[in-house]
Design a protein around this motif. Structure first.
Motif, PDB file in Angstrom:
ATOM      1  N   THR B 143       0.823  -1.202   0.000  1.00  0.00           N
ATOM      2  CA  THR B 143       0.000   0.000   0.000  1.00  0.00           C
ATOM      3  C   THR B 143       0.861   1.258   0.000  1.00  0.00           C
ATOM      4  OG1 THR B 143      -0.125   0.171   2.406  1.00  0.00           O
ATOM      5  CG2 THR B 143      -1.768  -1.205   1.334  1.00  0.00           C
ATOM      6  N   LEU B 144       2.192   1.107   0.030  1.00  0.00           N
ATOM      7  CA  LEU B 144       3.065   2.274   0.029  1.00  0.00           C
ATOM      8  C   LEU B 144       3.440   2.661  -1.397  1.00  0.00           C
ATOM      9  CD1 LEU B 144       5.550   1.375   2.911  1.00  0.00           C
ATOM     10  CD2 LEU B 144       3.357   2.509   3.043  1.00  0.00           C
ATOM     11  N   SER B 145       3.835   3.910  -1.557  1.00  0.00           N
ATOM     12  CA  SER B 145       4.302   4.357  -2.869  1.00  0.00           C
ATOM     13  C   SER B 145       5.691   3.780  -3.120  1.00  0.00           C
ATOM     14  CB  SER B 145       4.370   5.877  -2.884  1.00  0.00           C
ATOM     15  OG  SER B 145       5.421   6.308  -2.034  1.00  0.00           O
ATOM     16  N   GLN B 148       8.264   5.247  -0.850  1.00  0.00           N
ATOM     17  CA  GLN B 148       8.146   4.751   0.519  1.00  0.00           C
ATOM     18  C   GLN B 148       8.647   3.319   0.623  1.00  0.00           C
ATOM     19  OE1 GLN B 148       3.972   5.654   0.874  1.00  0.00           O
ATOM     20  NE2 GLN B 148       4.355   7.345   2.287  1.00  0.00           N
TER      21      GLN B 148
END
Ligand SMILES: Nc1ncnc2c1ncn2[C@@H]1O[C@H](COP(=O)(O)OP(=O)(O)O)[C@@H](O)[C@H]1O
Ligand SMILES: [Mg+2]
Ligand SMILES: [Zn+2]
Ligand SMILES: [Zn+2]
Ligand SMILES: [Zn+2]
Ligand SMILES: [Zn+2]
Lengths: 336, 270
Positions: B143-145, B148
């Protein structure tokens, strides 16, 4: 009275519990390494092992363990030594295994229904000795799969990083292959060789619909596997069908139920993901951020409680509505 | 140069061949304790292959590599080394949380079958905080970019509390916030006296931290000395509110692999 009085039912249930625990535990590592079909390959090899047992009059469980461990190790070595051919190697073992099995069973003069017991499971005909061997093997697999989970996770996640952490990636990869082979034979009498891979993969796929972490996926998959396996054996005790089919259908039903939930969760998470400033041309795509004041009037002020999705964007939030991203700028909104 | 400082990395006349073609030749490189060395060079010049060779991920065909005064094949103190591979993916086939991925950085210090100790957990929390992701330990990495996720991989390397940190293009294609978080984390480490080998396309905002630059060209070291102004590209500072021209499209630095099904793979240098 109760069906639980029968010895064979207790054996069947014990076998089901241990299979239901061990198969998804190993399956989690296979799925993590994107080798979901490896269990299938080993299952096919094990057919030859069973047939060898029938031909030589040895316990098929024993010959199946030996042959499938050897096959799994061969598979892993081929996979490590060659680049593009992982699936080709798998296919060769698939067909070789099943053809060899049918051939040897024919030579042994055994009918198709003996082999069928191993192909689709026949847990009620399992003997006491076989049950204990099955339980012991499954217990070892469980101990390793759970006890070494940080190491196995690390190697499956990033082999090179694990190597630089001092872990021998090859050894851990072999360990997973051997565990998969042992699990296949453990599950042989419960789900059967042709469907064992389903019990390794489907509970994991189901668990990941709702989980966020590796350990929760591992344990949820084991719980789901145990449930499907127990329920399947119970159903097939009343209805005259091979337990393998019922177990897999129950597991599949669980997946079908979990999938929409997962879809919803994923969609929600994606909507909340922050918008990013790119510093560098990523594949040549560079977002353009101009100062664009929003022309339209707003009947309300955007805020934490206004009901519009507020998505992080650098040091502020953008309010998302009607296909636009509105950011507060002085007395007006900017389109971001 | 002080004779007393330890040499953490040392190569003598190292040559590496990949897929039968020489990729590195005549590499002599010493990295001393406390140095911050940038490895610069064009795509395909051999930067990744160089750092992977230093870590024993690529076999040499000639010469010697030593880590912490130990020949590579006898080196066992892997807990002293942290590694951030180039453009690696923090995700795999099964979901994992930020905490779980970062905890993998403790593997070099853990005993099999023994649960994480207090010290391990503290190190994981400190590493996650150092890259500005505190409070996200329980979030799924998928769910992180991208930026990230890259920070998660940096935290994973930091979690092992290494003496030597090797990073391969950690900020390529990463958002501004992540770049800043990364520069801050690196600054803290440098202040603590860590030794760093950093592969970079250009130095950019990290120029202030780097004390020495080596430049690769076509598999050879062609420069070794103080970072020159030419290595810092000033026009790569970006602001939220200006339009910048599109950067040229980067071509991949991989050679497409063409192999018959049963050919041995050339170990890929990223
Ligand atoms: N697996 C491989 N087989 C053959 N050549 C490779 C392989 N990996 C990389 N190379 C070659 O080695 C050279 C150096 O690559 P690399 O170390 O990745 O460069 P850099 O990191 O500086 O971009 C390149 O010319 C590349 O084409
Ligand atoms: Mg590179
Ligand atoms: Zn404005
Ligand atoms: Zn609003
Ligand atoms: Zn904005
Ligand atoms: Zn608005």
């Amino acid at each position: 009275m109760s069906i639980f009085l029968y010895d064979f039912v207790i054996r069947a249930l014990l076998g089901a519990v241990f299979t239901g625990l061990a198969a998804p535990a190993v399956g989690t590592y296979l799925v993590q390494r994107r080798l979901a079909l490896m269990g299938d390959g080993i299952g096919h090899i094990a057919v030859t092992g069973v047939a060898l047992g029938l031909l030589t009059g040895t316990a098929p469980l024993l010959t199946a363990v030996i042959v499938s461990v050897a096959g799994a190790v061969a598979l892993e070595v081929i996979r490590g030594r060659t680049s593009t051919s992982g699936d080709v190697a798998l296919a060769l073992l698939f067909y070789g295994g099943i053809a060899g099995g049918v051939m040897l069973t024919g030579l042994a003069g055994e009918g198709a229904n003996v082999l069928q017991r191993y192909l689709f499971g026949s847990i009620t005909s399992i003997s006491a000795g076989e049950v204990w061997l099955t339980l012991a093997l499954a217990a070892v697999v469980l101990f390793v799969a759970v006890g070494l989970s940080p190491q196995l996770f690390g190697v499956a996640q990033d082999e090179e990083f694990a190597q630089v952490s001092g872990l021998d990636a090859r050894v851990y990869n072999l360990l997973v292959a051997v565990m998969a082979a042992v699990t296949v034979t453990v599950a042989m009498r419960t789900v059967g060789l042709l469907l064992v891979s389903a019990l390794m993969v489907i509970p994991v796929a189901t668990a990941q619909q709702v989980t966020r972490g590796f350990r929760t996926t591992l344990f949820a998959a084991m719980a789901i596997g145990t449930f499907a396996s127990l329920a399947g054996v119970l159903v097939s005790a009343f209805v005259e069908v091979a337990p393998g089919a019922t177990i897999v259908l129950i597991a599949l039903a669980g997946f079908v139920a979990a999938y929409p939930v997962g879809l919803l969760l994923r969609r929600r998470r994606r909507a909340r993901m922050p918008f990013l400033e790119m510093a560098d041309g990523l594949d040549g795509v560079v977002p353009v951020h101009g100062h664009t004041a929003v022309p339209e009037d707003h009947e309300h002020q955007h805020g934490p409680a206004c009901g519009h999705a507020a998505v992080e964007h650098g040091d502020h939030v953008d309010y998302v509505h009607d296909g636009h991203r509105h950011a507060v700028h002085g007395g007006h909104y900017d389109e971001h | 140069m002080h004779m007393s400082t330890q040499t953490l990395v040392s190569t003598r006349d190292v040559a590496v061949a990949l897929g039968g073609r020489p990729v590195l030749r005549g590499i002599d490189l010493d990295v001393h304790a406390g140095e911050v060395v940038a490895v610069l060079g064009a795509n395909g010049s051999g930067k990744s292959t160089l750092v992977r060779t230093l870590l024993g991920l690529v076999p040499t065909v000639r010469g010697e590599v030593r880590l912490f005064d130990t020949p590579l094949d006898r080196f066992r103190s892997w807990e002293r080394i942290g590694f951030v591979p180039q453009r690696a993916n923090a995700t795999s086939g099964v979901p994992a949380t930020v905490g779980e991925v970062v905890a993998a950085g403790r593997l070099s210090r853990r005993t099999p079958f023994v649960p994480m100790r207090r010290r391990d957990k503290d190190a994981v929390a400190a590493a996650v905080e150092a890259v500005g992701l505190a409070g996200r330990l329980g979030d799924g990495v998928s769910t992180l970019s991208g930026g990230q996720q890259q920070r998660v991989l940096i935290a994973r390397a930091l979690a092992g509390e290494p003496d030597l940190l090797v990073l391969d293009e950690p900020t390529a294609g990463v958002d501004v916030e992540s770049q800043e978080a990364f520069a801050a984390a690196l600054g803290t480490l440098v202040d603590r006296g860590a030794t760093i080998v950093l592969v970079a396309h250009e130095l950019g905002p990290l120029a202030g931290l780097v004390g020495r630059a080596v430049v690769m060209r076509d598999g050879r070291l062609v420069y070794d000395g103080p970072p020159l102004a030419a290595f810092t590209e000033a026009d790569h500072v970006h602001h939220h509110d200006h339009n910048h021209p599109a950067s040229p499209v980067r071509t991949g630095d991989h050679v497409p692999s063409v192999a018959a099904p049963l050919d041995p793979p050339a170990r890929e240098a990223r």
